[in-house]
Design a protein around this motif. Sequence first.
Motif, mmCIF file in Angstrom:
data_model
loop_
_atom_site.group_PDB
_atom_site.id
_atom_site.type_symbol
_atom_site.label_atom_id
_atom_site.label_comp_id
_atom_site.label_asym_id
_atom_site.label_seq_id
_atom_site.Cartn_x
_atom_site.Cartn_y
_atom_site.Cartn_z
ATOM 1 N N GLU A 246 0.823 -1.211 0.000
ATOM 2 C CA GLU A 246 0.000 0.000 0.000
ATOM 3 C C GLU A 246 0.857 1.261 0.000
ATOM 4 O O GLU A 246 0.422 2.320 -0.456
ATOM 5 N N ASP A 247 2.086 1.113 0.483
ATOM 6 C CA ASP A 247 3.007 2.248 0.546
ATOM 7 C C ASP A 247 4.052 2.194 -0.567
ATOM 8 O O ASP A 247 5.068 2.887 -0.512
ATOM 9 N N GLY A 248 3.806 1.319 -1.572
ATOM 10 C CA GLY A 248 4.735 1.217 -2.694
ATOM 11 C C GLY A 248 6.019 0.488 -2.364
ATOM 12 O O GLY A 248 7.038 0.672 -3.042
ATOM 13 N N GLN A 249 5.966 -0.368 -1.334
ATOM 14 C CA GLN A 249 7.167 -1.089 -0.924
ATOM 15 C C GLN A 249 6.905 -2.589 -0.863
ATOM 16 O O GLN A 249 5.776 -3.049 -1.007
ATOM 17 N N THR A 250 7.959 -3.339 -0.667
ATOM 18 C CA THR A 250 7.849 -4.772 -0.454
ATOM 19 C C THR A 250 8.898 -5.173 0.576
ATOM 20 O O THR A 250 9.662 -4.326 1.058
ATOM 21 N N VAL A 251 8.914 -6.455 0.923
ATOM 22 C CA VAL A 251 9.855 -6.943 1.939
ATOM 23 C C VAL A 251 10.823 -7.922 1.289
ATOM 24 O O VAL A 251 10.412 -8.818 0.542
ATOM 25 N N ARG A 252 12.092 -7.749 1.561
ATOM 26 C CA ARG A 252 13.116 -8.674 1.094
ATOM 27 C C ARG A 252 14.063 -8.997 2.245
ATOM 28 O O ARG A 252 14.281 -8.163 3.138
ATOM 29 N N LEU A 253 14.625 -10.206 2.212
ATOM 30 C CA LEU A 253 15.640 -10.585 3.193
ATOM 31 C C LEU A 253 16.967 -10.011 2.706
ATOM 32 O O LEU A 253 17.536 -10.482 1.723
ATOM 33 N N ILE A 254 17.442 -8.984 3.389
ATOM 34 C CA ILE A 254 18.615 -8.238 2.937
ATOM 35 C C ILE A 254 19.814 -8.554 3.830
ATOM 36 O O ILE A 254 19.731 -8.482 5.057
ATOM 37 N N GLY A 255 20.903 -8.898 3.200
ATOM 38 C CA GLY A 255 22.161 -9.068 3.913
ATOM 39 C C GLY A 255 23.035 -7.851 3.709
ATOM 40 O O GLY A 255 23.053 -7.266 2.618
ATOM 41 N N ARG A 267 13.798 -6.498 5.319
ATOM 42 C CA ARG A 267 13.807 -5.034 5.232
ATOM 43 C C ARG A 267 12.773 -4.575 4.208
ATOM 44 O O ARG A 267 12.511 -5.252 3.208
ATOM 45 N N LEU A 268 12.231 -3.397 4.449
ATOM 46 C CA LEU A 268 11.364 -2.765 3.459
ATOM 47 C C LEU A 268 12.221 -2.189 2.341
ATOM 48 O O LEU A 268 13.215 -1.504 2.601
ATOM 49 N N VAL A 269 11.846 -2.476 1.097
ATOM 50 C CA VAL A 269 12.527 -1.878 -0.051
ATOM 51 C C VAL A 269 11.468 -1.383 -1.028
ATOM 52 O O VAL A 269 10.388 -1.979 -1.146
ATOM 53 N N PRO A 270 11.715 -0.288 -1.714
ATOM 54 C CA PRO A 270 10.736 0.212 -2.688
ATOM 55 C C PRO A 270 10.508 -0.795 -3.815
ATOM 56 O O PRO A 270 11.448 -1.445 -4.283
ATOM 57 N N GLN A 271 9.249 -0.926 -4.221
ATOM 58 C CA GLN A 271 8.940 -1.790 -5.360
ATOM 59 C C GLN A 271 9.611 -1.250 -6.622
ATOM 60 O O GLN A 271 9.867 -0.061 -6.756
ATOM 61 N N ASN A 272 9.887 -2.172 -7.547
ATOM 62 C CA ASN A 272 10.447 -1.816 -8.857
ATOM 63 C C ASN A 272 11.807 -1.132 -8.762
ATOM 64 O O ASN A 272 12.161 -0.306 -9.609
ATOM 65 N N THR A 273 12.554 -1.462 -7.717
ATOM 66 C CA THR A 273 13.933 -0.995 -7.610
ATOM 67 C C THR A 273 14.858 -2.209 -7.608
ATOM 68 O O THR A 273 14.405 -3.355 -7.565
#
Length: 318
Positions: A246-255, A267-273
């Motif tokens: 809803e906020d234009g973001q998604t969740v990824r497991l970030i190292g 971590r939250l990361v912007p979609q389409n980045t």
Amino acid sequence: MSGKRLAVLGAGAVGGSVVELAESYGHTVTAFADSASAVVDTDGIDPASVLKQKHDEGRVGSADPESALHADYDVLVEATPTTLGDAEPGFSHVRHALERGADVVLANKGPVAERYADLMALERENAGSVRFEATVGGAIPVLSTIEDLSPEHVTAARGVLNGTANFVLSRMATEGLDYEHVLAEAQDLGVAEADPSFDVEGTDAALKCVILSNVLAEGEREYTLADANVEGITNIPGSALELAAEDGQTVRLIGESTPDRVRVSPRLVPQNTALAVSGTRNIVQLETKHAGQLNISGRGAGGPETASAVLADIGRLD
């Protein structure tokens, strides 16, 4: 580059793919071992027949596995399963090969993540070289890129380093499914292991980040898995991904790896980045002093993919 004689330890997806592909890279496999058997031939084994025997009978040959270590070879390919703590038996395999004057190429993360200082000391004390591109990011040339730039000019590395976790999070986000449902789907597809804890709890990504931090630290500090701050994806509800969307973001497991820190967490990361890669793809971002941010993305796992990194390392040996 002249062809090398290879001894391959480990007959899983990576080791088997190295054996299958070695000839196309100009190399000869003179020894191949799984946990229970080995096949040794100074003139070169027959990859097709040996791999068929492994498939049909569950073993690569009739010789003792130790015989592969004592065969004639220029390069030992260590592709046995990763073990933590003392990193055995992989570390002893590396020691044996180096002490007899051979080079070593690792797909096994254990010796590099858990005993990096010991590994580098062994390399210094012997004539052979140790390379381990395949331990981080599968087919992605992360470590060779850092080597080309020089670690002192790379300030940090971050990214998505586990395909199983990324597949689960991607499916949860795009299909609105819960964690348990997607994990079961991933297991059915062969993307996740029967016991997926190594992947979904963040351990696999953390080992890769530990290796990256060890490389970036250039011997100033040694990292092991115990030094990493690790949080996996098992407690992420589907609602968290819906709210992020809803906020234009998604969740990824970030190292994240720096010379001073190792961290793995959702971590939250912007979609389409760049960091919002989908499916089983991996990406690593390198922060550099002079070249800005470099993004390297590709297939982070799989037999042929990881074998290509092993064979590329063999090609870099003198």
